[in-house]
Design a protein around this motif. Sequence first.
Motif, mmCIF file in Angstrom:
data_model
loop_
_atom_site.group_PDB
_atom_site.id
_atom_site.type_symbol
_atom_site.label_atom_id
_atom_site.label_comp_id
_atom_site.label_asym_id
_atom_site.label_seq_id
_atom_site.Cartn_x
_atom_site.Cartn_y
_atom_site.Cartn_z
ATOM 1 N N GLY A 253 -16.686 -29.656 5.380
ATOM 2 C CA GLY A 253 -16.760 -28.855 4.172
ATOM 3 C C GLY A 253 -17.667 -29.472 3.123
ATOM 4 O O GLY A 253 -18.405 -28.769 2.425
ATOM 5 N N TRP A 254 -17.615 -30.778 3.010
ATOM 6 C CA TRP A 254 -18.496 -31.454 2.064
ATOM 7 C C TRP A 254 -19.951 -31.391 2.523
ATOM 8 O O TRP A 254 -20.861 -31.362 1.700
ATOM 9 N N HIS A 255 -20.166 -31.387 3.838
ATOM 10 C CA HIS A 255 -21.527 -31.243 4.350
ATOM 11 C C HIS A 255 -22.109 -29.883 3.954
ATOM 12 O O HIS A 255 -23.294 -29.785 3.614
ATOM 13 N N ARG A 256 -21.279 -28.825 4.012
ATOM 14 C CA ARG A 256 -21.754 -27.501 3.606
ATOM 15 C C ARG A 256 -22.144 -27.483 2.135
ATOM 16 O O ARG A 256 -23.135 -26.847 1.745
ATOM 17 N N LEU A 257 -21.364 -28.183 1.302
ATOM 18 C CA LEU A 257 -21.724 -28.270 -0.114
ATOM 19 C C LEU A 257 -23.054 -29.008 -0.294
ATOM 20 O O LEU A 257 -23.871 -28.644 -1.152
ATOM 21 N N ALA A 258 -23.261 -30.056 0.498
ATOM 22 C CA ALA A 258 -24.518 -30.793 0.414
ATOM 23 C C ALA A 258 -25.704 -29.911 0.803
ATOM 24 O O ALA A 258 -26.747 -29.918 0.128
ATOM 25 N N TRP A 259 -25.555 -29.131 1.870
ATOM 26 C CA TRP A 259 -26.632 -28.230 2.276
ATOM 27 C C TRP A 259 -26.884 -27.169 1.204
ATOM 28 O O TRP A 259 -28.049 -26.843 0.903
ATOM 29 N N ALA A 260 -25.815 -26.629 0.643
ATOM 30 C CA ALA A 260 -25.977 -25.614 -0.405
ATOM 31 C C ALA A 260 -26.676 -26.198 -1.629
ATOM 32 O O ALA A 260 -27.558 -25.562 -2.221
ATOM 33 N N GLY A 261 -26.299 -27.421 -2.020
ATOM 34 C CA GLY A 261 -26.966 -28.060 -3.148
ATOM 35 C C GLY A 261 -28.429 -28.338 -2.863
ATOM 36 O O GLY A 261 -29.298 -28.162 -3.738
#
Length: 288
Positions: A253-261
Amino acid sequence: MTANINRGRYAARRARNDIFLTLSVIATVFGLSWLGLILGTLLYEGFSGINLDLFTQSTPPPPGEGGGLLNAIAGSLIMSGIAVVVGTPLGILAGTYLAEYGRHSKLAFVIRFTNDILLSAPSIVLGLFVYEVMVVTMGHFSALAGAFALTTIVIPVVVRTTEGMLLLIPHSLREAAIALGSPMALVIKQITWRAARAGIVTGILLAIARISGETAPLLFTALNNQFWSSDVNAPMASLSVSIFQFAMSPYEGWHRLAWAGALLITAAVLVLSILARILETRSKRGPA
């Protein structure tokens, strides 16, 4: 005989030209293929994390749950805004001095030399400098220190662009204004700055694009903050540092936030670069 020799030379030159042209096309396709792969991966992974929570939530998400980057987006805007507000006037004034007043003076040579060093200096070195000057002196990390580190990146870009744009203005415009009795300060304000405003704004946009993705200076100055904070005298979150921390985590889930950022930063830089190109094209057409 001479005609045969000339035809042979022409054929050899055409062959060499075709070889180098083919190699150039291959190199271009090779580089663009990797760029397309990177952008394609970024778009695919980044859009998977784009949702309303991304812009409305700021608390650190527990593993396996959603979350947002509101605090990081706000922190980046605050620190970048301070850096631009402080660095832009200084850069414009310094560039104006170099182009209008001290063009061939020894002081101008020193300023240009120092500015070139700042332009080429790694951002992590600037972050370490601000860490020693501000963070160690103040005794804590803060958004002010982060904004000051970004300011040291903004100023040399604006200085170089402002000087270059002002030097492109025909000297006859200055002479005509001076002949009418206008003081030099008024000539700069009413003539040269107006004529070069598109190029100067281009430099400002390029400076903003430059600091948008900076991570190393902020790690040494603003550090990070997992919660919402608008106190510039305290650690503050930033989008680039949050991307770094989320990407290093073991949670999907944190990886998805990193990609979105990362997608948000890329989109912002792309928009700024397009605007800078448009303004640069307008400035090359002649004084406005």
